[in-house]
Design a protein around this motif. Structure first.
Motif, PDB file in Angstrom:
ATOM      1  N   THR A  75       0.873  -1.074  -0.147  1.00  0.00           N
ATOM      2  CA  THR A  75       0.017   0.039   0.003  1.00  0.00           C
ATOM      3  C   THR A  75       0.743   1.057  -0.019  1.00  0.00           C
ATOM      4  N   ILE A  76       1.979   1.229   0.815  1.00  0.00           N
ATOM      5  CA  ILE A  76       2.821   2.358   0.960  1.00  0.00           C
ATOM      6  C   ILE A  76       3.475   2.386  -0.598  1.00  0.00           C
ATOM      7  N   ALA A  77       4.007   1.377  -1.184  1.00  0.00           N
ATOM      8  CA  ALA A  77       4.669   1.462  -2.359  1.00  0.00           C
ATOM      9  C   ALA A  77       3.636   2.149  -3.538  1.00  0.00           C
ATOM     10  N   ARG A  78       2.382   1.630  -3.538  1.00  0.00           N
ATOM     11  CA  ARG A  78       1.228   2.074  -4.602  1.00  0.00           C
ATOM     12  C   ARG A  78       1.324   3.407  -4.441  1.00  0.00           C
ATOM     13  N   ASN A  79       1.087   4.068  -3.015  1.00  0.00           N
ATOM     14  CA  ASN A  79       0.994   5.572  -2.845  1.00  0.00           C
ATOM     15  C   ASN A  79       2.127   6.343  -3.288  1.00  0.00           C
ATOM     16  N   ARG A  80       3.331   5.764  -3.028  1.00  0.00           N
ATOM     17  CA  ARG A  80       4.584   6.406  -3.435  1.00  0.00           C
ATOM     18  C   ARG A  80       4.608   6.553  -5.026  1.00  0.00           C
ATOM     19  N   ALA A  81       4.184   5.454  -5.621  1.00  0.00           N
ATOM     20  CA  ALA A  81       3.783   5.220  -6.980  1.00  0.00           C
ATOM     21  C   ALA A  81       3.129   6.301  -7.723  1.00  0.00           C
ATOM     22  N   ILE A  82       1.941   6.549  -6.984  1.00  0.00           N
ATOM     23  CA  ILE A  82       0.938   7.438  -7.364  1.00  0.00           C
ATOM     24  C   ILE A  82       1.572   8.815  -7.317  1.00  0.00           C
ATOM     25  N   ASP A  83       2.130   9.072  -6.327  1.00  0.00           N
ATOM     26  CA  ASP A  83       3.034  10.488  -6.129  1.00  0.00           C
ATOM     27  C   ASP A  83       4.106  10.417  -7.246  1.00  0.00           C
ATOM     28  N   GLU A  84       4.740   9.503  -7.516  1.00  0.00           N
ATOM     29  CA  GLU A  84       5.720   9.630  -8.770  1.00  0.00           C
ATOM     30  C   GLU A  84       5.125   9.973 -10.013  1.00  0.00           C
ATOM     31  N   ARG A  85       3.902   9.349 -10.345  1.00  0.00           N
ATOM     32  CA  ARG A  85       3.414   9.572 -11.624  1.00  0.00           C
ATOM     33  C   ARG A  85       2.751  10.834 -11.580  1.00  0.00           C
ATOM     34  N   ARG A  86       2.311  11.466 -10.585  1.00  0.00           N
ATOM     35  CA  ARG A  86       1.784  12.895 -10.558  1.00  0.00           C
ATOM     36  C   ARG A  86       3.157  13.649 -10.568  1.00  0.00           C
ATOM     37  N   ARG A  87       4.187  13.565  -9.912  1.00  0.00           N
ATOM     38  CA  ARG A  87       5.347  14.218 -10.092  1.00  0.00           C
ATOM     39  C   ARG A  87       5.803  14.361 -11.727  1.00  0.00           C
ATOM     40  N   VAL A  88       5.708  13.333 -12.275  1.00  0.00           N
ATOM     41  CA  VAL A  88       6.323  13.172 -13.711  1.00  0.00           C
ATOM     42  C   VAL A  88       5.298  13.943 -14.503  1.00  0.00           C
ATOM     43  N   ARG A  89       3.935  14.074 -14.184  1.00  0.00           N
ATOM     44  CA  ARG A  89       3.012  14.817 -15.156  1.00  0.00           C
ATOM     45  C   ARG A  89       3.287  16.182 -14.986  1.00  0.00           C
ATOM     46  N   ARG A  90       3.651  16.298 -13.497  1.00  0.00           N
ATOM     47  CA  ARG A  90       3.813  18.078 -13.371  1.00  0.00           C
ATOM     48  C   ARG A  90       4.882  18.516 -13.959  1.00  0.00           C
ATOM     49  N   ARG A  91       6.173  17.725 -13.648  1.00  0.00           N
ATOM     50  CA  ARG A  91       7.678  18.447 -14.207  1.00  0.00           C
ATOM     51  C   ARG A  91       8.215  16.988 -15.286  1.00  0.00           C
ATOM     52  N   PRO A  92       7.794  17.175 -16.221  1.00  0.00           N
ATOM     53  CA  PRO A  92       8.631  16.037 -17.200  1.00  0.00           C
ATOM     54  C   PRO A  92      10.098  16.166 -17.238  1.00  0.00           C
ATOM     55  N   GLU A  93      10.872  15.340 -17.149  1.00  0.00           N
ATOM     56  CA  GLU A  93      12.177  15.589 -16.984  1.00  0.00           C
ATOM     57  C   GLU A  93      12.660  15.639 -18.570  1.00  0.00           C
ATOM     58  N   GLU A  94      13.707  16.542 -18.734  1.00  0.00           N
ATOM     59  CA  GLU A  94      14.350  16.564 -20.075  1.00  0.00           C
ATOM     60  C   GLU A  94      15.451  15.419 -20.078  1.00  0.00           C
ATOM     61  N   PRO A  95      15.473  15.029 -21.363  1.00  0.00           N
ATOM     62  CA  PRO A  95      16.521  13.917 -21.647  1.00  0.00           C
ATOM     63  C   PRO A  95      17.839  14.580 -21.909  1.00  0.00           C
ATOM     64  N   ARG A  96      19.068  14.303 -21.327  1.00  0.00           N
ATOM     65  CA  ARG A  96      20.180  14.638 -21.683  1.00  0.00           C
ATOM     66  C   ARG A  96      21.146  13.547 -21.929  1.00  0.00           C
ATOM     67  N   ASP A  97      22.250  13.965 -22.414  1.00  0.00           N
ATOM     68  CA  ASP A  97      23.368  12.942 -22.566  1.00  0.00           C
ATOM     69  C   ASP A  97      24.259  12.805 -21.246  1.00  0.00           C
ATOM     70  N   LEU A  98      24.604  11.689 -20.962  1.00  0.00           N
ATOM     71  CA  LEU A  98      25.322  11.586 -19.687  1.00  0.00           C
ATOM     72  C   LEU A  98      26.831  11.773 -20.143  1.00  0.00           C
ATOM     73  N   THR A  99      27.553  12.315 -19.150  1.00  0.00           N
ATOM     74  CA  THR A  99      29.018  12.425 -19.525  1.00  0.00           C
ATOM     75  C   THR A  99      29.870  10.921 -19.232  1.00  0.00           C
ATOM     76  N   GLU A 100      30.927  11.023 -19.506  1.00  0.00           N
ATOM     77  CA  GLU A 100      31.601   9.572 -19.173  1.00  0.00           C
ATOM     78  C   GLU A 100      31.546   9.349 -17.993  1.00  0.00           C
ATOM     79  N   ARG A 101      31.873  10.265 -17.149  1.00  0.00           N
ATOM     80  CA  ARG A 101      32.028  10.175 -15.572  1.00  0.00           C
ATOM     81  C   ARG A 101      30.614   9.767 -14.928  1.00  0.00           C
ATOM     82  N   GLU A 102      29.350  10.037 -15.482  1.00  0.00           N
ATOM     83  CA  GLU A 102      28.162   9.813 -14.980  1.00  0.00           C
ATOM     84  C   GLU A 102      27.643   8.268 -15.503  1.00  0.00           C
ATOM     85  N   LEU A 103      28.362   7.842 -16.497  1.00  0.00           N
ATOM     86  CA  LEU A 103      27.913   6.378 -17.053  1.00  0.00           C
ATOM     87  C   LEU A 103      28.089   5.512 -15.998  1.00  0.00           C
ATOM     88  N   PRO A 104      27.065   4.638 -15.768  1.00  0.00           N
ATOM     89  CA  PRO A 104      27.365   3.606 -14.622  1.00  0.00           C
ATOM     90  C   PRO A 104      28.360   2.639 -14.826  1.00  0.00           C
TER      91      PRO A 104
END
Length: 200
Positions: A75-104
């Motif tokens: 139930t906690i997970a579902r509520n956090r997931a709903i919050d995440e979906r709302r956050r994404v709808r409000r502020r969609p993230e802009e894709p960007r290229d990762l620098t070599e240092r940021e690559l996993p």
């Protein structure tokens, strides 16, 4: 981990035993991540972390059984997931290229891990194509292992509605083109020279 071991770990975790909490995490994290992958996709790891943080903060006040803990956790997970979906709808993230240092970093066994998890990932990706209600019901019932009543609690629905959503979801999965293609590929070819097919 069976329910008796989970009850023991839960009791220890409620008392503040970090080793017991780690046992709870190891027992529930795989199913939790699978559920969240269907619900929030690539954000599953982040949402799972938020879920466990909230769980750790509130655990001392938890009273109930191992089954009750699973319902509470999802139930906690579902509520956090709903919050995440709302956050994404409000502020969609802009894709960007990762620098070599940021690559996993990559490890030698990464390919093996991908192969081992490909079936699970494939199954979760197919489940994620279902309508949201059906995807959640199927994931909680089949992947997380909750029963109908527990799933109904997590989703805030009646058990009958959960049964119908699960049944419809499973029927859609059975009819899914990728599932049928895999079934056909796994069937042995018809031997036209076998005695059973002669004279047909």
């Amino acid at each position: 981990m069976d329910d008796e071991e989970l009850e023991s770990a839960l009791a220890g975790a409620v008392r503040g035993d970090s080793a017991a909490f780690a046992c709870l995490w190891r027992a529930q994290q795989p199913a939790l991540l699978r559920y969240l992958r269907v619900i929030v996709g690539d954000a599953a790891e982040d949402v799972a972390s938020e879920t466990w943080l909230q769980t750790a903060r509130a655990l001392r006040g938890f009273t109930g059984t191992a089954a009750g803990f699973r319902v509470w956790l999802f139930t906690i997970a579902r509520n956090r997931a709903i919050d995440e979906r709302r956050r994404v709808r409000r502020r969609p993230e802009e894709p960007r290229d990762l620098t070599e240092r940021e690559l996993p970093a990559t490890y030698p066994d990464a390919a093996t891990e991908v192969i081992q998890h490909s079936e699970t990932d494939w199954a979760l990706s197919v489940i994620a194509t279902l309508p949201k209600e059906q995807a959640e019901a199927v994931t909680l019932r089949v992947v997380a292992g909750l029963d109908v009543a527990q799933t109904a609690q997590v989703l805030g629905k009646r058990p009958g509605a959960v049964r119908i959503a699960s049944m419809r979801g499973l029927r859609r999965l059975a009819e899914h083109a990728e599932v049928q293609a895999r079934r056909a590929a796994s069937r042995p070819p018809l031997d036209l020279h076998s005695p059973r097919t002669e004279g047909v």
